[in-house]
Motif scaffolding. Structure first.
Motif, short mmCIF file in Angstrom:
data_model
loop_
_atom_site.label_atom_id
_atom_site.label_comp_id
_atom_site.label_asym_id
_atom_site.label_seq_id
_atom_site.Cartn_x
_atom_site.Cartn_y
_atom_site.Cartn_z
N UNK A 1 33.05 121.56 27.07
CA UNK A 1 32.05 121.98 25.84
C UNK A 1 31.69 123.57 26.03
N UNK A 2 31.23 124.01 24.92
CA UNK A 2 30.94 125.55 24.78
C UNK A 2 29.62 125.73 24.17
N UNK A 3 29.05 126.50 24.69
CA UNK A 3 27.83 127.20 23.83
C UNK A 3 28.30 128.32 22.89
N UNK A 4 28.38 128.19 21.64
CA UNK A 4 28.65 129.36 20.71
C UNK A 4 27.33 129.95 20.69
N UNK A 5 27.24 131.18 21.23
CA UNK A 5 26.21 132.22 21.21
C UNK A 5 26.40 133.37 19.90
N UNK A 6 25.28 133.20 18.94
CA UNK A 6 25.52 134.32 18.16
C UNK A 6 24.01 134.85 18.11
N UNK A 7 24.17 136.34 17.98
CA UNK A 7 23.06 137.60 18.02
C UNK A 7 22.47 137.25 16.64
N UNK A 8 21.14 136.92 16.62
CA UNK A 8 20.47 137.13 15.64
C UNK A 8 20.15 138.16 14.74
N UNK A 9 20.30 139.25 15.31
CA UNK A 9 20.32 140.76 14.87
C UNK A 9 21.63 141.07 14.17
N UNK A 10 22.89 140.53 14.67
CA UNK A 10 24.12 141.15 14.25
C UNK A 10 24.77 140.06 13.48
N UNK A 11 24.64 138.68 13.56
CA UNK A 11 25.29 137.85 13.01
C UNK A 11 26.78 137.50 13.58
N UNK A 12 27.44 136.73 12.84
CA UNK A 12 28.71 136.27 13.27
C UNK A 12 29.84 137.45 13.34
N UNK A 13 30.63 137.71 14.57
CA UNK A 13 31.47 138.83 14.29
C UNK A 13 33.02 138.36 14.92
N UNK A 14 33.81 139.19 14.78
CA UNK A 14 35.36 138.89 14.59
C UNK A 14 35.68 138.10 15.98
N UNK A 15 35.26 138.59 17.20
CA UNK A 15 35.48 138.14 18.38
C UNK A 15 34.83 136.40 18.53
N UNK A 16 33.48 136.40 17.89
CA UNK A 16 32.97 135.13 17.84
C UNK A 16 33.93 133.96 17.26
N UNK A 17 34.52 134.55 16.07
CA UNK A 17 35.35 133.45 15.48
C UNK A 17 36.65 133.42 16.07
N UNK A 18 37.13 134.11 16.41
CA UNK A 18 38.35 133.87 17.35
C UNK A 18 38.42 133.04 18.57
N UNK A 19 37.21 133.33 19.26
CA UNK A 19 36.97 132.46 20.74
C UNK A 19 36.41 131.07 20.17
N UNK A 20 35.91 131.10 19.16
CA UNK A 20 35.40 129.64 18.47
C UNK A 20 36.70 128.86 18.13
N UNK A 21 37.91 129.61 17.46
CA UNK A 21 38.97 128.71 17.32
C UNK A 21 39.72 128.47 18.54
#
Length: 597
Positions: free
Chosen positions: A97-117
């Motif tokens: 499993x993984x915790x998908x961590x997103x910064x409340x001040x910056x929102x989703x960013x490119x590396x978040x998406x690629x790591x999520x995939x």
């Protein structure tokens, strides 16, 4: 096994992974108050200075649940920068499993998406968490909408937390226990363990970190590393807390370490399978993808006598960073060294820093470049990793360069700046889509060569740091690539040669010559710096000679006395030019990276 949970944290750089990991360790009393410090899992000085995670770290947490059970949580911390995505892929292979961590001040960013995939490809259970909710600029509802759109969960499933203030940590631990499945595996089956990391210890030899998928391992077992076919005795095994804790047995589903007294770095391959000699497993574990270096550069010792020592240091460093690849190379200017493959420019900078700090090696790094494919007129295919391997243009039919698909996420205000930057780097806009009213995704196809130098820095400055960038290779395409040589007094300096697109030749050559003029120290004789493609000189700068005032001691008298001294100096200068060597400082080799265009 029902009590074990293996998980990692994935996020974009600077979204608060390490801080959240600190709080998880603190709340579960895994580390005492005395050992507590910020970024406790980042044990390299470099990681603390730069505020980034470079290595993935594993640590075991004991969590007493409200139902009276004690759960064992194995946290494998991961880096967030695009250059270290290989570390992330290794951590994901060892988790459920993984915790998908997103910064409340910056929102989703490119590396978040690629790591999520990457995580979805590995069939991991994803727990979405919004971090930094106590910050002034937190856009909690907006970020919730982005996450719902991205992974299709319900808004109430998203956890709210603050690593810094310690808000919502209990809820995260609850979710890890309830949502992430326990490891599957058969404790009675033959041993099958995946190596996901290794480090070199000068007293104990190589320490291998593994995750057991089937079976168990006991102290004193005879074990075999499948891909190298070598057998060893398990001198010591154990689990990873903040320090290593020795155990008699590590069982199925757990994460641990093994020490077998291996001294040779070549014998351990990350991604290999460990099994026992007595009852070997039939299948090897499908690990993670092979590492693909993106950027190549030469690393040479300052003194050629230190070459063997540098080779040992590179072997030890490769153990700790499996994404580094290197092979031998010789250069006329710098002697023996290595041609190294890196995942990106930051990766290259970190390796150079680590060589200097951890191994006390002073090295010279040459101009980075990417790998090209050249086809000769006879139809042969040559892979060109450095300018010295570039074939004769007369015998070359065509040259292909690697292309990438770049994904940039930014605010709509900066679309114009990004378009200008990418088009100047020979990019083509493929797609533009609005994720929300304030976030737009731009997809470009562009040559990797153009990204190697300073693309990331420029992107950040053009968008005031609001753009995030991620890329993946999409194959090779034909291009007009030429080799540019730098000549000092007519002699080629092979370490400064570069492979570039013909359209950029003139401008690049002129800038490089101007930069070298500032950096190469003046000598007693004149130095000509020239940039040439083949026999055609594109740019020239001249460093004038230092002149000693030989007529200072000659005051008054006939002019012929002065002339005699000047003629004598002229003769000396002539002789000097014939045998003069030019010293080129390390800054000159790095000048190419810092050319402002």
């Amino acid at each position: 096994m029902k009590q074990i949970r293996n998980f990692c944290i994935i996020a974009h750089i600077d979204h608060g992974k390490s801080t959240l990991a600190d709080r998880l360790l603190q709340v579960t009393n895994t580390i005492g108050e005395r050992e507590m410090m910020d970024q406790v899992l980042d044990d390299m000085d470099l990681e603390r200075e730069k505020g980034i995670t470079i290595k993935s770290h594993a640590i075991q947490i004991d969590y007493k649940h409200t139902d009276g059970e004690t759960y064992v949580l194995n946290l494998i911390d991961t880096p967030g920068h695009a250059d270290f995505s290989y570390e992330v892929s290794r951590a994901l292979a060892a988790c459920e499993g993984a915790l998908l961590l997103v910064d409340a001040t910056q929102g989703i960013q490119a590396q978040t998406i690629s790591n999520l995939y990457l995580a979805i490809d590995n069939d991991l259970e994803i727990i979405p968490v919004i971090n930094k909710i106590d910050m002034d600029g937190a856009m909690i509802e907006e970020v919730k909408d982005q996450i719902v759109e991205l992974i299709g969960c319900k808004p109430e499933e998203i956890l709210l937390a603050s690593g810094r203030a310690g808000i919502g940590i209990e809820a995260i631990l609850e979710a890890i226990v309830h949502k992430i499945p326990p490891p599957k595996g058969n404790p009675a089956a033959p041993l099958q363990a995946l190596i996901f990391d290794s480090v070199f210890n000068s007293f104990r030899g190589i320490i291998v970190y593994f995750r057991i998928f089937n079976g168990s391992i006991k102290k004193g077992d005879q074990v075999k590393f499948v891909s190298t076919n070598q057998e060893y005795e398990a001198d010591e095994i154990g689990i990873l807390k903040l320090k290593m804790i020795e155990k008699q047995e590590v069982s199925c589903g757990d994460v641990g370490y093994i020490i077998t007294g291996i001294k040779n770095a070549k014998e351990v391959k990350v991604g290999d399978t460990i099994t026992t000699t007595a009852n070997p497993t039939r299948e090897i574990i499908k690990g993670f993808q092979e590492v693909k270096p993106m950027v190549f550069a030469g690393i040479f010792p300052v003194n050629t006598d230190d070459f063997e020592e540098l080779r040992d240091c590179m072997d030890k460093l490769q153990l700790n960073d499996a994404s580094l690849s290197f092979e031998l190379e010789t250069s006329q200017a710098l002697g023996f060294g290595f041609r190294c493959g890196f995942l990106g420019l930051l990766h290259m900078e970190i390796i150079q820093e680590r060589l200097e700090r951890e191994f006390n090696q002073t090295v010279i790094t040459t101009v980075p470049n990417v790998s090209f494919i050249a086809y000769t007129t006879k139809g042969e295919k040559i892979i060109v990793n450095n300018p010295a391997q570039f074939p004769d243009p007369v015998k070359t039919d065509r040259i292909e360069e690697p292309f990438i698909r770049a994904q940039i996420i930014t605010k709509p205000d900066y679309i114009g700046n990004i378009m200008t930057l990418c088009l100047s780097k020979r990019g083509m806009l493929i797609n533009q889509s609005y994720l929300t009213t304030t976030r737009v995704e731009l997809v470009f196809e562009m040559p990797l060569t153009e990204i190697v130098f300073d693309f990331y820095d420029k992107l950040k400055s053009q968008t005031r740091g609001y753009a995030s960038f991620d890329y993946h290779p999409i194959g090779y395409r034909e291009a007009d690539i030429v080799k540019m040589d730098i000549l000092l007094n007519g002699d080629k300096v092979d370490a400064l040669s570069a492979l570039i697109h013909r359209s950029k030749g003139q401008e690049f050559g002129r800038k490089l010559c101007e930069k070298l003029k500032e950096l190469v120290p003046r000598q007693q004789f004149q130095i000509a710096i020239q940039a040439a493609i083949g026999a055609k000189i594109l740019a020239r700068e001249t460093i004038s000679a230092m002149r000693k005032d030989v007529t200072a001691k000659c005051y008054g008298g006939d002019i012929s006395r002065k002339r005699k001294l000047l003629e004598k100096q002229k003769e000396g200068k002539k002789r000097m030019r014939q045998i003069g060597n030019v010293e080129v400082p390390q800054e000159a080799f790095l000048a190419v990276l810092k050319l402002d265009s």
